[in-house]
Scaffold this active site. Structure first.
Site, PDB file in Angstrom:
ATOM      1  N   GLY A  66       0.801  -1.220   0.000  1.00 22.07           N
ATOM      2  CA  GLY A  66       0.000   0.000   0.000  1.00 22.07           C
ATOM      3  C   GLY A  66       0.832   1.267   0.000  1.00 22.07           C
ATOM      4  CG  ASP A  68       6.924   1.131  -4.115  1.00 25.81           C
ATOM      5  OD1 ASP A  68       6.420   1.915  -4.937  1.00 25.81           O
ATOM      6  OD2 ASP A  68       8.031   0.598  -4.293  1.00 25.81           O
ATOM      7  CB  THR A  89      -3.465  -4.061  -3.750  1.00 26.62           C
ATOM      8  OG1 THR A  89      -3.317  -4.646  -2.466  1.00 26.62           O
ATOM      9  CG2 THR A  89      -4.337  -4.950  -4.615  1.00 26.62           C
ATOM     10  CG  ASN A 114      -6.367   3.390   3.601  1.00 23.04           C
ATOM     11  OD1 ASN A 114      -6.748   3.103   2.468  1.00 23.04           O
ATOM     12  ND2 ASN A 114      -5.945   2.465   4.463  1.00 23.04           N
ATOM     13  NE  ARG A 115     -13.552   8.211   2.203  1.00 17.06           N
ATOM     14  CZ  ARG A 115     -13.569   8.837   3.378  1.00 17.06           C
ATOM     15  NH1 ARG A 115     -13.462   8.153   4.490  1.00 17.06           N
ATOM     16  NH2 ARG A 115     -13.685  10.161   3.446  1.00 17.06           N
ATOM     17  N   GLY A 117      -8.918   2.700  -1.975  1.00 13.97           N
ATOM     18  CA  GLY A 117      -9.672   1.968  -3.013  1.00 13.97           C
ATOM     19  C   GLY A 117      -8.800   1.486  -4.165  1.00 13.97           C
ATOM     20  CG  PHE A 118      -7.374  -2.084  -4.501  1.00 13.56           C
ATOM     21  CD1 PHE A 118      -6.756  -2.071  -3.254  1.00 13.56           C
ATOM     22  CD2 PHE A 118      -8.052  -3.246  -4.868  1.00 13.56           C
ATOM     23  CE1 PHE A 118      -6.822  -3.168  -2.400  1.00 13.56           C
ATOM     24  CE2 PHE A 118      -8.129  -4.351  -4.024  1.00 13.56           C
ATOM     25  CZ  PHE A 118      -7.514  -4.299  -2.786  1.00 13.56           C
ATOM     26  CB  SER A 178      -8.774  -3.813   0.600  1.00 17.21           C
ATOM     27  OG  SER A 178      -9.217  -2.472   0.584  1.00 17.21           O
ATOM     28  CG  ASN A 180     -10.738   1.197   1.950  1.00 20.39           C
ATOM     29  OD1 ASN A 180     -11.638   1.508   2.721  1.00 20.39           O
ATOM     30  ND2 ASN A 180      -9.460   1.167   2.308  1.00 20.39           N
ATOM     31  CB  THR A 181     -12.331  -3.041  -3.341  1.00 23.18           C
ATOM     32  OG1 THR A 181     -11.168  -2.281  -3.650  1.00 23.18           O
ATOM     33  CG2 THR A 181     -12.940  -3.577  -4.630  1.00 23.18           C
ATOM     34  CE  LYS A 216      -2.328  -6.766   4.307  1.00 25.45           C
ATOM     35  NZ  LYS A 216      -1.501  -5.646   3.855  1.00 25.45           N
ATOM     36  CG  ASN A 245      -5.781  -5.194   4.486  1.00 23.98           C
ATOM     37  OD1 ASN A 245      -5.570  -4.000   4.654  1.00 23.98           O
ATOM     38  ND2 ASN A 245      -5.838  -5.748   3.296  1.00 23.98           N
ATOM     39  N   GLY A 270      -2.283   1.130  12.242  1.00 21.55           N
ATOM     40  CA  GLY A 270      -1.416   1.737  13.237  1.00 21.55           C
ATOM     41  C   GLY A 270      -1.670   1.155  14.621  1.00 21.55           C
ATOM     42  CE1 TYR A 320       1.034   3.631   5.052  1.00 22.77           C
ATOM     43  CE2 TYR A 320       0.870   1.874   3.457  1.00 22.77           C
ATOM     44  CZ  TYR A 320       0.768   3.200   3.776  1.00 22.77           C
ATOM     45  OH  TYR A 320       0.402   4.115   2.811  1.00 22.77           O
TER      46      TYR A 320
HETATM   47  C1  LIG Z   1      -2.826   4.344   3.211  1.00 23.83           C
HETATM   48  C2  LIG Z   1      -2.792   2.847   3.267  1.00 23.83           C
HETATM   49  C3  LIG Z   1      -2.942   2.107   2.109  1.00 23.83           C
HETATM   50  C4  LIG Z   1      -2.920   0.713   2.147  1.00 23.83           C
HETATM   51  N1  LIG Z   1      -3.037   0.003   0.993  1.00 23.83           N
HETATM   52  C5  LIG Z   1      -2.968  -1.350   1.021  1.00 23.83           C
HETATM   53  C6  LIG Z   1      -3.046  -2.098  -0.185  1.00 23.83           C
HETATM   54  O1  LIG Z   1      -3.142  -1.560  -1.278  1.00 23.83           O
HETATM   55  N2  LIG Z   1      -2.998  -3.453  -0.085  1.00 23.83           N
HETATM   56  C7  LIG Z   1      -2.867  -4.108   1.107  1.00 23.83           C
HETATM   57  O2  LIG Z   1      -2.806  -5.340   1.136  1.00 23.83           O
HETATM   58  N3  LIG Z   1      -2.773  -3.413   2.266  1.00 23.83           N
HETATM   59  C8  LIG Z   1      -2.820  -2.062   2.236  1.00 23.83           C
HETATM   60  N4  LIG Z   1      -2.718  -1.360   3.413  1.00 23.83           N
HETATM   61  C9  LIG Z   1      -2.629  -2.095   4.692  1.00 23.83           C
HETATM   62  C10 LIG Z   1      -1.195  -2.273   5.161  1.00 23.83           C
HETATM   63  O3  LIG Z   1      -0.445  -3.059   4.274  1.00 23.83           O
HETATM   64  C11 LIG Z   1      -1.177  -2.930   6.562  1.00 23.83           C
HETATM   65  O4  LIG Z   1      -1.748  -4.216   6.462  1.00 23.83           O
HETATM   66  C12 LIG Z   1      -1.946  -2.123   7.595  1.00 23.83           C
HETATM   67  O5  LIG Z   1      -1.703  -0.748   7.424  1.00 23.83           O
HETATM   68  C13 LIG Z   1      -1.563  -2.520   9.020  1.00 23.83           C
HETATM   69  O6  LIG Z   1      -0.231  -2.230   9.288  1.00 23.83           O
HETATM   70  P1  LIG Z   1       0.248  -0.932  10.142  1.00 23.83           P
HETATM   71  O7  LIG Z   1      -0.591  -0.909  11.365  1.00 23.83           O
HETATM   72  O8  LIG Z   1       1.704  -1.164  10.365  1.00 23.83           O
HETATM   73  O9  LIG Z   1      -0.006   0.256   9.284  1.00 23.83           O
HETATM   74  C14 LIG Z   1      -2.745   0.034   3.391  1.00 23.83           C
HETATM   75  C15 LIG Z   1      -2.582   0.789   4.558  1.00 23.83           C
HETATM   76  C16 LIG Z   1      -2.600   2.170   4.516  1.00 23.83           C
HETATM   77  C17 LIG Z   1      -2.419   2.940   5.804  1.00 23.83           C
END
Ligand SMILES: Cc1cc2nc3c(=O)[nH]c(=O)nc-3n(C[C@H](O)[C@H](O)[C@H](O)COP(=O)(O)O)c2cc1C
Length: 338
Positions: A66, A68, A89, A114-115, A117-118, A178, A180-181, A216, A245, A270, A320
């Protein structure tokens, strides 16, 4: 250094703008001759190799999916100390994601909702970026489906991404978690999930050398749903799980309900996610008698948090929010203290 200088500057901006600033900087350093080597020296990680699902990782701390999304900066992120970088993703076609604003920092709780949405540039763009890979950083390809693709046709989307990325990534993560989809998380139900994993594994096993495929999962699954997941992992013989996630829960926040309501839908990540994510990892580890390799992610903001995930049964961890709030020093500190 990060917390003293970079973070106060970056946190003046909206999260998505700060993300843009960071990524433009990282991409510039990555492109400068010697930029990667100098970053490696500057960050100075003393590696602690670990082997999981047949891959030798230089250290067990990875970047979560999410950040990169389009594979723009994996070389430089590896040079900063990550033992592996999960890109995506990614979806077959480029899509813009949900309308902005779509991410909100909750500084008091070291969290983010966050939302997105890929939002991503599509799998062909990702392949182009991967072809320019300069280092031997281990890459996970996190794949999903386009918003316009119905759940009935989702397998095709995952297969398109799987085939396109197969020559370039070291392992795969199927993202069905996710929030958000619309309806994506219904793919975690027993029958659609089995169908998805078997379809991917059929193609994977027909390759001269198959690659580890992980799933995941959401932290919002019940114990009986987690039992189903274990059964399906064993049946489809996928390599492991990424737990977890973001959550749709709004527990453990120090904001008023009107402030939280004003943010609206989205996944919370977080610090507030930490305990639930650890609980899920522990449950999966114990119920599977430690037979399923797990990448632990969710609320790792310190060395102790990383240790807690590993003690719960994770073999690798990902950051993250920890990276956003604590900076690259956190990677180094975790690796040093494991
Ligand atoms: C802004 C944002 C975008 C994210 N996008 C994705 C994503 O595209 N695909 C995915 O599997 N997880 C995505 N995540 C989830 C993170 O990979 C991770 O599972 C989640 O943030 C929990 O870890 P953390 O508490 O260390 O942030 C995203 C998280 C954030 C904050």
């Amino acid at each position: 250094m990060y917390k003293l200088v970079a973070r106060p500057f970056l946190f003046k901006f909206h999260p998505e703008i700060a993300h843009g600033v960071i990524f433009r900087t990282l991409k510039t350093i990555q492109a400068i001759p010697g930029g990667i080597a100098l970053t490696k020296i500057f960050c100075g990680i003393k590696q602690k190799p670990v082997e999981v699902f047949g891959i030798k990782f230089p250290n067990p701390v990875g970047l979560a999916a999410g950040l990169d999304k389009d594979a723009d900066a994996f070389d430089i992120l590896g040079a900063m100390g990550f033992g592996f970088v999960e890109i995506g993703t990614v979806t077959p076609k480029a899509q813009s994601g949900n309308p902005k604003p779509r991410s909100y920092r909750l500084v008091k709780n070291h969290a983010l909702i966050n939302r997105m949405g890929f939002n991503n540039k599509g799998v062909e763009h990702m392949v182009k970026m991967l072809r320019k890979k300069k280092t031997n950083i281990i890459i996970g390809g996190n794949i999903g489906k386009n918003k316009v693709t119905s759940n009935d046709n989702a397998v095709t989307d995952y297969l398109i991404c799987f085939e396109a990325l197969f020559p370039y990534v070291d392992y795969f993560v199927l993202n069905v978690s996710s929030p958000n989809t619309p309806n994506l998380r219904e793919l975690q139900d027993k029958e659609p999930l089995k169908h998805l994993l078997l379809s991917i594994q059929n193609v994977n096993n027909a390759k001269p050398k198959s690659k580890p495929v992980l799933l995941k999962i959401a932290p919002d699954l019940s114990n009986s749903q987690l039992d189903d997941i274990i059964e399906i992992v064993n049946e489809t013989k996928i390599a492991g799980l990424v737990a977890t996630n973001t959550t749709i829960s709004r527990n453990n926040l120090s904001y008023s309900s009107s402030e939280i309501d004003a943010i609206g839908n989205g996944g919370l990540s977080g610090e507030p996610l930490k305990n639930r994510s650890t609980e899920v990892i522990k449950y999966l580890f114990q119920k599977s008698n430690g037979t399923i390799p797990i990448i632990g992610v969710g609320g790792i903001m310190s060395v102790d948090d990383a240790k807690e995930k590993l003690e719960a049964g994770a073999k690798l961890v990902q950051l993250y929010n920890g990276f956003i709030y604590e900076g690259p020093e956190l990677i180094k500190n975790i690796v040093k203290n494991l």
